[in-house]
Design a protein around this motif. Sequence first.
Motif, mmCIF file in Angstrom:
data_model
loop_
_atom_site.group_PDB
_atom_site.id
_atom_site.type_symbol
_atom_site.label_atom_id
_atom_site.label_comp_id
_atom_site.label_asym_id
_atom_site.label_seq_id
_atom_site.Cartn_x
_atom_site.Cartn_y
_atom_site.Cartn_z
ATOM 1 N N TRP A 142 0.831 -1.199 0.000
ATOM 2 C CA TRP A 142 0.000 0.000 0.000
ATOM 3 C C TRP A 142 0.866 1.250 0.000
ATOM 4 N N SER A 183 -0.929 7.808 1.163
ATOM 5 C CA SER A 183 -2.107 8.456 0.583
ATOM 6 C C SER A 183 -1.997 9.972 0.527
ATOM 7 N N ASN A 239 -4.426 11.037 -2.836
ATOM 8 C CA ASN A 239 -5.580 10.304 -2.307
ATOM 9 C C ASN A 239 -6.177 9.365 -3.349
ATOM 10 N N ALA A 240 -6.026 9.722 -4.622
ATOM 11 C CA ALA A 240 -6.682 8.974 -5.693
ATOM 12 C C ALA A 240 -5.810 7.869 -6.275
ATOM 13 N N ALA A 293 -5.188 4.640 2.477
ATOM 14 C CA ALA A 293 -6.404 5.088 3.142
ATOM 15 C C ALA A 293 -7.669 4.656 2.421
ATOM 16 N N SER A 294 -7.577 4.392 1.129
ATOM 17 C CA SER A 294 -8.754 3.950 0.373
ATOM 18 C C SER A 294 -8.626 2.504 -0.083
ATOM 19 N N ASP A 334 -8.454 -1.774 0.409
ATOM 20 C CA ASP A 334 -9.416 -2.770 0.881
ATOM 21 C C ASP A 334 -9.263 -2.927 2.395
ATOM 22 N N LEU A 335 -10.206 -2.381 3.146
ATOM 23 C CA LEU A 335 -10.107 -2.394 4.608
ATOM 24 C C LEU A 335 -10.046 -3.821 5.152
ATOM 25 N N PRO A 387 -4.973 10.929 6.627
ATOM 26 C CA PRO A 387 -5.796 9.777 6.255
ATOM 27 C C PRO A 387 -5.137 8.427 6.548
ATOM 28 N N ASP A 388 -3.834 8.322 6.361
ATOM 29 C CA ASP A 388 -3.169 7.051 6.626
ATOM 30 C C ASP A 388 -3.115 6.735 8.116
ATOM 31 N N ARG A 415 -6.563 5.478 8.979
ATOM 32 C CA ARG A 415 -6.740 4.104 8.522
ATOM 33 C C ARG A 415 -5.939 3.135 9.391
#
Length: 290
Positions: free
Chosen positions: A94, A97, A105-106, A112-113, A115-116, A147-148, A151
């Motif tokens: 990963w 982010s 972010n994208a 952060a986005s 697969d949780l 964001p990281d 997460r």
Amino acid sequence: MLTAPPRLLLVHAHPDDESLWTGGTIARYAAAGVQVTLVTCTLGEVGEIIPESLAQLAADHADQLGGYRVGELRAACAALGVSDHRYLGGMGRWRDSGMVDTPANAHPRAFASGDLAAQVQELVAILRDVRPQVVVTYGPDGGYGHPDHVRAHEITAAAVAEVPDVERLYYTVVSRQAVDAGVAALAGVDGLPWRLPAPGELPAVDDAEITTSVAIGDHLPAKLRALRAHATQVSVWQAQDGTYSYALSNGVAQPVLEQECYTLAGGSGEAAETDVFGGLAPVEHVGADR
């Protein structure tokens, strides 16, 4: 009965977070014989770079910062005494982010986005392998909203809930009282190369939220060596009177504190005021029958 060393596991978002937030704690417990496992969730690929000579490593140029920071983290782990370091899902699984509302972010591999459920299960596998009594990460706001970090909190809280061997979960926090006192002390130091923070600018919590304060004064040399190892992200300065300060790429002076603080988020807090393991039973030796 023979006992095994206690086991401490920390989950951090990027290289340098382990040193900034918990470096003294790691050094203290490692020196005492605790098995310290560090889990880093990304390579910190989009961090801002302080040395001009390394500026071309940035994500919008050569995009080689993550690989460079692997070496920085390795040196920091050696300084702190980390006995077991792992990247969540393997090195590079990963990606950093970036801050909120930035192009990073994208990215399709943004942590952060990601697969949780997959991230949680990767951490569950590590927890079941290491079997730490104590786990440390950030609180729900990630400490300052990155964001990281948020997460990392989410996956750690979820993973710990699946692994009953974990006896305590702590969130790393900073004492507002200690920060204010440290900044006031820096105000009287000659030659400080950075600006002092404005009131409330540095992330901190009211001391009433702190359940555990770990004294790290004897281990500040190790923490400072680790911070210096992260030279792309952190600058360390010493005044003639011996006072230390450090700054990130924003050029805001921060005090080097003699305690690292935590909020207990899970488990019994008995005898935990000054020791994250305080009051926990000795760890049974892992024998051939286990």
